[in-house]
Motif scaffolding. Structure first.
Motif, short mmCIF file in Angstrom:
data_model
loop_
_atom_site.label_atom_id
_atom_site.label_comp_id
_atom_site.label_asym_id
_atom_site.label_seq_id
_atom_site.Cartn_x
_atom_site.Cartn_y
_atom_site.Cartn_z
N GLU A 220 26.12 8.86 23.80
CA GLU A 220 25.93 9.34 22.44
C GLU A 220 27.04 8.78 21.54
OE1 GLU A 220 25.66 13.47 19.83
OE2 GLU A 220 26.26 13.53 21.93
N ASN A 221 26.64 8.06 20.53
CA ASN A 221 27.60 7.44 19.64
C ASN A 221 27.63 8.15 18.29
OD1 ASN A 221 28.17 5.40 21.48
ND2 ASN A 221 26.56 4.07 20.68
N GLU A 222 28.79 8.12 17.70
CA GLU A 222 28.86 8.44 16.28
C GLU A 222 28.54 7.16 15.51
OE1 GLU A 222 32.02 11.64 14.96
OE2 GLU A 222 32.95 10.08 16.15
N LYS A 223 28.00 7.32 14.33
CA LYS A 223 27.81 6.19 13.43
C LYS A 223 28.85 6.27 12.33
CE LYS A 223 24.02 4.89 15.56
NZ LYS A 223 23.98 3.66 16.39
N VAL A 224 29.41 5.14 12.00
CA VAL A 224 30.38 5.06 10.91
C VAL A 224 29.71 4.39 9.72
CG1 VAL A 224 32.63 4.19 10.19
CG2 VAL A 224 32.28 4.93 12.56
N PHE A 225 29.68 5.10 8.59
CA PHE A 225 29.03 4.61 7.37
C PHE A 225 30.07 4.17 6.34
CE2 PHE A 225 25.85 7.36 9.24
CZ PHE A 225 24.64 6.77 8.92
N THR A 226 29.77 3.09 5.65
CA THR A 226 30.53 2.69 4.47
C THR A 226 29.51 2.40 3.37
OG1 THR A 226 32.28 1.70 5.81
CG2 THR A 226 32.19 1.05 3.49
N LEU A 227 29.72 3.01 2.19
CA LEU A 227 28.77 2.83 1.10
C LEU A 227 29.46 3.06 -0.23
CD1 LEU A 227 27.53 6.11 0.47
CD2 LEU A 227 26.97 5.60 2.83
N GLN A 256 24.80 12.65 13.00
CA GLN A 256 23.43 12.88 12.53
C GLN A 256 23.04 11.75 11.57
OE1 GLN A 256 23.58 16.82 10.77
NE2 GLN A 256 23.52 17.82 12.76
N PRO A 257 22.96 10.52 12.09
CA PRO A 257 22.69 9.39 11.21
C PRO A 257 21.34 9.46 10.50
CG PRO A 257 22.52 8.74 13.51
CD PRO A 257 23.12 10.10 13.50
N GLN A 258 20.34 10.09 11.16
CA GLN A 258 19.03 10.18 10.52
C GLN A 258 19.09 11.07 9.27
OE1 GLN A 258 16.10 8.48 11.54
NE2 GLN A 258 15.59 9.12 9.44
N VAL A 259 19.87 12.15 9.34
CA VAL A 259 20.04 13.03 8.18
C VAL A 259 20.70 12.26 7.05
CG1 VAL A 259 21.22 15.08 7.30
CG2 VAL A 259 20.15 15.13 9.58
N ILE A 260 21.74 11.51 7.35
CA ILE A 260 22.44 10.72 6.33
C ILE A 260 21.49 9.71 5.72
CG2 ILE A 260 24.35 9.13 5.90
CD1 ILE A 260 25.23 11.99 6.56
N TRP A 261 20.73 9.04 6.58
CA TRP A 261 19.79 8.03 6.09
C TRP A 261 18.74 8.65 5.17
CZ3 TRP A 261 19.09 3.24 5.08
CH2 TRP A 261 17.80 2.72 4.91
N ASP A 262 18.21 9.82 5.53
CA ASP A 262 17.19 10.48 4.70
C ASP A 262 17.77 10.86 3.34
OD1 ASP A 262 15.38 10.24 6.74
OD2 ASP A 262 15.63 12.30 7.48
N LEU A 263 19.01 11.35 3.32
CA LEU A 263 19.65 11.72 2.05
C LEU A 263 19.83 10.49 1.16
CD1 LEU A 263 22.40 14.19 3.35
CD2 LEU A 263 20.42 14.79 1.93
N THR A 266 16.45 9.24 -0.20
CA THR A 266 15.99 10.10 -1.30
C THR A 266 16.72 9.78 -2.59
OG1 THR A 266 15.47 11.86 0.28
CG2 THR A 266 15.67 12.49 -2.03
N ALA A 267 17.99 9.41 -2.46
CA ALA A 267 18.80 9.08 -3.64
C ALA A 267 18.62 7.63 -4.07
CB ALA A 267 20.27 9.34 -3.34
N ASN A 268 17.66 6.93 -3.41
CA ASN A 268 17.37 5.52 -3.75
C ASN A 268 18.58 4.60 -3.57
OD1 ASN A 268 14.62 6.01 -4.47
ND2 ASN A 268 15.33 6.82 -6.45
N CYS A 269 19.38 4.88 -2.56
CA CYS A 269 20.50 3.98 -2.26
C CYS A 269 19.95 2.72 -1.60
CB CYS A 269 21.48 4.67 -1.32
SG CYS A 269 22.87 3.63 -0.81
N PRO A 270 20.23 1.54 -2.15
CA PRO A 270 19.69 0.29 -1.57
C PRO A 270 20.22 0.08 -0.15
CG PRO A 270 20.62 -0.08 -3.76
CD PRO A 270 21.05 1.29 -3.34
N GLU A 272 20.93 -2.58 1.35
CA GLU A 272 21.98 -3.58 1.42
C GLU A 272 23.35 -3.03 1.02
OE1 GLU A 272 19.65 -4.39 -2.43
OE2 GLU A 272 19.22 -3.89 -0.33
N SER A 273 23.37 -1.83 0.45
CA SER A 273 24.64 -1.21 0.08
C SER A 273 25.22 -0.34 1.19
CB SER A 273 24.46 -0.33 -1.17
OG SER A 273 24.07 -1.10 -2.28
N ILE A 274 24.47 -0.20 2.29
CA ILE A 274 24.89 0.68 3.39
C ILE A 274 25.37 -0.17 4.56
CG2 ILE A 274 24.18 2.50 4.99
CD1 ILE A 274 21.89 3.14 3.01
N GLU A 275 26.60 0.08 4.98
CA GLU A 275 27.12 -0.56 6.20
C GLU A 275 27.24 0.51 7.27
OE1 GLU A 275 31.34 -2.39 7.73
OE2 GLU A 275 30.71 -2.85 5.67
N MET A 276 26.67 0.25 8.45
CA MET A 276 26.70 1.24 9.52
C MET A 276 27.09 0.57 10.82
SD MET A 276 23.70 3.87 10.80
CE MET A 276 22.78 2.61 11.67
#
Length: 297
Positions: A220-227, A256-263, A266-270, A272-276
């Motif tokens: 089980e991995n954590e995901k690290v997000f930069t945006l 909970q990467p799926q929760v982050i991705w859904d949020l 919904t906020a229309n974040c492109p 290409e602006s998300i690094e994971m």
């Protein structure tokens, strides 16, 4: 497969400092095993016990069915130390000839030249004048000249430039193909994940994992997000850790990467602006040790 190293219940104590505790593992012929852990985890102490430099406080070690101090092992075990111990005022060719003279069945000149890939000019110059990476490669080839069955490599690629490091791992791949047993320590997690068959993870003197690169990646991995920082209000109520806010960006980790991705969707974040990226067990162990002042045992 033939067992070449057996470690049972190994412990090592220095006065009131317990450096190793209840370490047990086996190594089989042809294994390429990486020993990894932060400073103070016990890697150097374990290496020293396997080589016979330290006597265990408790437990037993057998190398090729012999005690690590057995003189019989000198011709069958090769050791690359962490420091480059380059002889002063000796040419590369002289060092190679000396190394050949002390072994009963050394590599041929042709085999040595293939490994080193040095020019005649480089072989005719003083070893101390080589670059750091070239000296490291030379030290490695010196270890190989006696054709040992087991190789202990302590931080082998430390100080190597990119091209020399690539050449080093090419040689290691050939050694693996030839059935040599290789045990090495490293701080380069990416190298370990790409080159080792097995990984021993040491932490605070204990064997935390005896695993493989595949199993490490499948945990089980954590995901690290930069945006972009503008999306902070979108995720700040989610289950996140290690939030870092900079002028233009934010970074954080989440299980909970799926929760982050859904949020973000919904906020229309492109996209290409998300690094994971992944944070594995190894990343977490090393990151937890950053800035800590531990004795390198």
């Amino acid at each position: 497969m033939t067992k070449v190293i057996e470690v049972k219940g190994l412990g090592k104590q220095f006065k009131d400092k317990k450096a190793l505790s209840q370490i047990s593992f086996d190594v089989h012929q042809g294994d390429c095993l990486a020993l990894i852990g932060p400073n103070g985890s016990g890697k150097t102490t374990l290496f020293s016990c396997l080589l016979g430099d330290y006597h265990p406080s408790v437990g037993n070690i057998l190398v090729l069915d012999k005690a690590p101090t057995s003189p019989i092992l000198k011709e069958r075990v090769g050791i690359l130390f962490q420091e480059n111990l380059t002889e002063q005022k000796m040419k590369v060719s002289e060092l190679l000839d000396f190394q050949k003279a002390i072994y009963p069945n050394p590599l041929s000149d042709q085999e040595i030249n293939h490994l080193l890939n040095f020019t005649d000019q480089q072989k005719n110059q003083f070893a101390e004048k080589l670059s750091g990476g070239q000296r490291r490669l030379l030290a490695f080839v010196q270890v190989l000249i006696g054709q040992p069955d087991i190789l202990f490599l302590d931080e082998p690629t430390s100080g190597m430039d990119t091209s020399t490091r690539i050449r080093f791992w090419e040689i290691v791949a050939d050694l693996k193909e030839a059935g040599k047993t290789i045990i090495y320590s490293s701080h380069y997690i990416e190298e370990v994940e790409h080159t080792a068959d097995r990984i021993l993870v040491l932490h605070q003197g204990k064997l935390l994992r005896d695993t493989t690169p595949y199993l490490i990646r499948s945990e089980e991995n954590e995901k690290v997000f930069t945006l972009p920082a503008v999306y902070l209000p979108v995720i700040e109520n989610a289950v996140i850790d290690d939030l870092v806010i900079k002028t233009d960006t934010i970074s954080f980790s989440s299980k909970q990467p799926q929760v982050i991705w859904d949020l973000l969707s919904t906020a229309n974040c492109p996209i290409e602006s998300i690094e994971m990226t992944n944070r594995t067990l190894l990343n977490s162990i090393f990151e937890n040790q950053k800035g800590a002042n531990h004795e390198n045992l």
